[in-house]
Motif scaffolding. Sequence first.
Motif, PDB file in Angstrom:
ATOM      1  N   TYR A 401       0.825  -1.347  -0.151  1.00  0.00           N
ATOM      2  CA  TYR A 401       0.022   0.013  -0.203  1.00  0.00           C
ATOM      3  C   TYR A 401       0.899   1.299   0.144  1.00  0.00           C
ATOM      4  CZ  TYR A 401      -4.403  -2.354   0.674  1.00  0.00           C
ATOM      5  OH  TYR A 401      -5.857  -2.963   0.368  1.00  0.00           O
ATOM      6  N   GLN A 402       2.110   0.974  -0.251  1.00  0.00           N
ATOM      7  CA  GLN A 402       3.006   2.271  -0.392  1.00  0.00           C
ATOM      8  C   GLN A 402       2.938   3.242  -1.566  1.00  0.00           C
ATOM      9  OE1 GLN A 402       7.406   1.863  -0.541  1.00  0.00           O
ATOM     10  NE2 GLN A 402       6.716  -0.553  -0.826  1.00  0.00           N
ATOM     11  N   THR A 403       2.629   4.506  -1.175  1.00  0.00           N
ATOM     12  CA  THR A 403       3.026   5.385  -2.367  1.00  0.00           C
ATOM     13  C   THR A 403       3.806   6.355  -2.360  1.00  0.00           C
ATOM     14  OG1 THR A 403       1.317   6.785  -1.730  1.00  0.00           O
ATOM     15  CG2 THR A 403       0.158   5.014  -2.592  1.00  0.00           C
ATOM     16  N   ALA A 404       3.997   7.427  -3.359  1.00  0.00           N
ATOM     17  CA  ALA A 404       5.043   8.337  -3.168  1.00  0.00           C
ATOM     18  C   ALA A 404       4.508   9.446  -2.024  1.00  0.00           C
ATOM     19  CB  ALA A 404       5.059   9.076  -4.373  1.00  0.00           C
ATOM     20  N   ASP A 405       3.429   9.288  -1.722  1.00  0.00           N
ATOM     21  CA  ASP A 405       2.767  10.472  -0.671  1.00  0.00           C
ATOM     22  C   ASP A 405       2.589   9.751   0.674  1.00  0.00           C
ATOM     23  OD1 ASP A 405       2.144  12.419  -2.727  1.00  0.00           O
ATOM     24  OD2 ASP A 405       0.421  11.573  -3.297  1.00  0.00           O
ATOM     25  N   GLY A 406       2.852   8.185   0.877  1.00  0.00           N
ATOM     26  CA  GLY A 406       2.811   7.721   1.983  1.00  0.00           C
ATOM     27  C   GLY A 406       2.154   6.265   1.896  1.00  0.00           C
ATOM     28  N   ILE A 407       1.864   5.659   3.154  1.00  0.00           N
ATOM     29  CA  ILE A 407       1.292   4.246   3.025  1.00  0.00           C
ATOM     30  C   ILE A 407      -0.259   4.510   3.333  1.00  0.00           C
ATOM     31  CG2 ILE A 407       1.367   1.999   4.321  1.00  0.00           C
ATOM     32  CD1 ILE A 407       4.298   2.900   5.160  1.00  0.00           C
ATOM     33  N   VAL A 408      -0.937   4.024   2.327  1.00  0.00           N
ATOM     34  CA  VAL A 408      -2.368   4.201   2.488  1.00  0.00           C
ATOM     35  C   VAL A 408      -3.096   3.032   3.352  1.00  0.00           C
ATOM     36  CG1 VAL A 408      -4.555   4.022   1.096  1.00  0.00           C
ATOM     37  CG2 VAL A 408      -2.538   5.268   0.286  1.00  0.00           C
ATOM     38  N   ILE A 409      -3.926   3.324   4.170  1.00  0.00           N
ATOM     39  CA  ILE A 409      -4.422   2.162   5.110  1.00  0.00           C
ATOM     40  C   ILE A 409      -5.815   1.508   4.311  1.00  0.00           C
ATOM     41  CG2 ILE A 409      -5.737   1.959   7.451  1.00  0.00           C
ATOM     42  CD1 ILE A 409      -2.638   2.838   7.502  1.00  0.00           C
ATOM     43  N   PRO A 410      -5.632   0.312   4.376  1.00  0.00           N
ATOM     44  CA  PRO A 410      -6.723  -0.378   3.871  1.00  0.00           C
ATOM     45  C   PRO A 410      -8.031   0.007   4.234  1.00  0.00           C
ATOM     46  CG  PRO A 410      -5.354  -2.073   4.384  1.00  0.00           C
ATOM     47  CD  PRO A 410      -4.626  -0.691   4.988  1.00  0.00           C
ATOM     48  N   GLU A 411      -9.123   0.412   3.544  1.00  0.00           N
ATOM     49  CA  GLU A 411     -10.387   0.946   3.937  1.00  0.00           C
ATOM     50  C   GLU A 411     -11.014   0.342   5.028  1.00  0.00           C
ATOM     51  OE1 GLU A 411     -14.657   2.339   1.858  1.00  0.00           O
ATOM     52  OE2 GLU A 411     -13.019   1.544   0.616  1.00  0.00           O
ATOM     53  N   VAL A 412     -10.891  -1.098   5.045  1.00  0.00           N
ATOM     54  CA  VAL A 412     -11.655  -1.683   6.090  1.00  0.00           C
ATOM     55  C   VAL A 412     -10.907  -1.696   7.524  1.00  0.00           C
ATOM     56  CG1 VAL A 412     -10.159  -3.750   6.139  1.00  0.00           C
ATOM     57  CG2 VAL A 412     -12.640  -3.990   6.865  1.00  0.00           C
ATOM     58  N   LEU A 413      -9.819  -0.916   7.567  1.00  0.00           N
ATOM     59  CA  LEU A 413      -9.114  -0.781   8.740  1.00  0.00           C
ATOM     60  C   LEU A 413      -9.341   0.728   9.503  1.00  0.00           C
ATOM     61  CD1 LEU A 413      -5.591  -2.572   8.349  1.00  0.00           C
ATOM     62  CD2 LEU A 413      -7.767  -3.460   9.949  1.00  0.00           C
ATOM     63  N   ARG A 414      -9.601   1.444   8.420  1.00  0.00           N
ATOM     64  CA  ARG A 414      -9.799   3.029   8.851  1.00  0.00           C
ATOM     65  C   ARG A 414     -10.748   3.318   9.909  1.00  0.00           C
ATOM     66  NH1 ARG A 414      -9.944   5.428   2.450  1.00  0.00           N
ATOM     67  NH2 ARG A 414      -7.901   4.060   1.977  1.00  0.00           N
ATOM     68  N   PRO A 415     -11.940   2.602  10.084  1.00  0.00           N
ATOM     69  CA  PRO A 415     -12.528   2.973  11.449  1.00  0.00           C
ATOM     70  C   PRO A 415     -11.924   2.450  12.719  1.00  0.00           C
ATOM     71  CG  PRO A 415     -14.004   1.740   9.824  1.00  0.00           C
ATOM     72  CD  PRO A 415     -12.530   1.783   9.486  1.00  0.00           C
ATOM     73  N   TYR A 416     -10.854   1.686  12.610  1.00  0.00           N
ATOM     74  CA  TYR A 416     -10.092   1.219  13.823  1.00  0.00           C
ATOM     75  C   TYR A 416      -8.805   2.110  14.057  1.00  0.00           C
ATOM     76  CZ  TYR A 416     -12.717  -3.096  13.421  1.00  0.00           C
ATOM     77  OH  TYR A 416     -13.770  -4.114  13.325  1.00  0.00           O
ATOM     78  N   THR A 417      -8.188   2.608  12.967  1.00  0.00           N
ATOM     79  CA  THR A 417      -6.985   3.334  12.968  1.00  0.00           C
ATOM     80  C   THR A 417      -7.231   4.950  13.261  1.00  0.00           C
ATOM     81  OG1 THR A 417      -6.847   3.945  10.647  1.00  0.00           O
ATOM     82  CG2 THR A 417      -5.666   2.122  11.494  1.00  0.00           C
ATOM     83  N   GLY A 418      -8.396   5.559  12.676  1.00  0.00           N
ATOM     84  CA  GLY A 418      -8.761   6.894  12.895  1.00  0.00           C
ATOM     85  C   GLY A 418      -7.816   7.792  11.891  1.00  0.00           C
ATOM     86  N   PHE A 419      -7.014   6.934  10.873  1.00  0.00           N
ATOM     87  CA  PHE A 419      -6.498   7.776   9.961  1.00  0.00           C
ATOM     88  C   PHE A 419      -6.414   7.112   8.553  1.00  0.00           C
ATOM     89  CE2 PHE A 419      -3.341   5.591  12.491  1.00  0.00           C
ATOM     90  CZ  PHE A 419      -2.517   4.764  11.833  1.00  0.00           C
ATOM     91  N   ASP A 420      -6.267   7.879   7.585  1.00  0.00           N
ATOM     92  CA  ASP A 420      -6.284   7.098   6.385  1.00  0.00           C
ATOM     93  C   ASP A 420      -4.889   6.770   5.518  1.00  0.00           C
ATOM     94  OD1 ASP A 420      -8.908   7.601   6.495  1.00  0.00           O
ATOM     95  OD2 ASP A 420      -9.282   9.093   4.771  1.00  0.00           O
ATOM     96  N   ILE A 421      -3.676   7.371   6.078  1.00  0.00           N
ATOM     97  CA  ILE A 421      -2.687   7.381   5.386  1.00  0.00           C
ATOM     98  C   ILE A 421      -1.485   7.551   6.605  1.00  0.00           C
ATOM     99  CG2 ILE A 421      -2.169   9.807   4.870  1.00  0.00           C
ATOM    100  CD1 ILE A 421      -1.178   8.754   2.184  1.00  0.00           C
TER     101      ILE A 421
END
Length: 423
Positions: A401-421
Amino acid sequence: MLQTAFIRENREKVIQALGKRNFDAAPLVDEVIALDEKRRSTQVALDTILSESNKLSRSIGELMKAGKKDEAALLKEQTVQYKEQSKELEETLNTTAEALTQALYKLPNVPADIVPEGKTPEENLEVFAAGEIPVLYGGAVPHWELAKKYDIIDFELGVKITGAGFPVYKGKGARLQRALISYFLDKNTAAGYTEMQVPHLVNEASGYGTGQLPDKEGQMYHVGIDDLYLIPTAEVPVTNLFRDVIIEEKDLPVLCTGYTPCFRREAGSYGAHVRGLNRLHQFDKVEIVRIEKPENSYAALDGMVDHVKEILDELGLPYRVLRLCGGDMGFTSALTYDFEVFSTAQDRWLEISSVSNFETFQANRLKLRYRDKEGKNQLAHTLNGSSLALPRVLAGILENYQTADGIVIPEVLRPYTGFDIID
């Protein structure tokens, strides 16, 4: 462990089946059969002497009542001989039974019929694959470099505190780790598994119960002063919850899940393949355990495989499922499916889960039985699987999930992490 009666009645079948593991079972099987025969014949001799001794005791009582003391005295001398003989036989019986148990501990489980022949991981059979391997941007790097770049995992700090293989998770790295644990547990409990919080140390009996002892004694951390072992997986304490238990048939199946840290010495592990999160001495894992009636266990195994597939599909990771060959299976397993995630940055597959059916192998050690409708006690089947082990799942997410702008968080985990990247 294997049942003695099964070995005795199926000698050639057991030897041939264990040949799939590249295990020469014939000498050990013959030792088991010989020890069992000695144990049984000793038991018969002991029972005969005890029976005769009891008859003599009754006769002595009758003679004493009749005033025939001299005749009673002669019989008493014979009872003394019987006592000495019975003592010797009891010692022989105990020694033989212990030798038989130790011999049985050395025999691995018999592989299921569908286990493929093979000696090495390269001979495992791929049975399923899903997900597309992503094309990464030009600056893509392995997870250990990403961990340093974004300051989310500190391997050097772990070395300072403890040693190699004990990473420190920081900031968003720690939150992502916690998110994965919560997500896995929520998926498992939604599927009907009861969450358990269990000890992280176990006694020797627990290690023998699930088969880590004596097979993997050198791979576990041992707290010598208390004679306890740090758990290599939640499978050990969770399955041992049911040691020496008889479950009513109506209460089957039993489904449990639990999160624990896991501790493995991984003695002899070295090289590039153990870098970063690829091989650790301490790591987090969520486990699922099932206790089933024998006729239902393989359908349950398929269900566990489908459950892990669903999790990986939701995480959006490319993965494959392998049916392990005989030479690559664990000591206690009758059939194992391994899940591997493809790490694009490392250009290789990373094992992230094993799902296994042990049939009665663990249950026989654990004395884990169920009472059927006729009131008879039967050995249950036990199963377990990683759902999931975190380090390589985390490595797969960071790398794929790494990109030039950062590591994107899988959508299913975002409610648990509280962040997208992670940036």
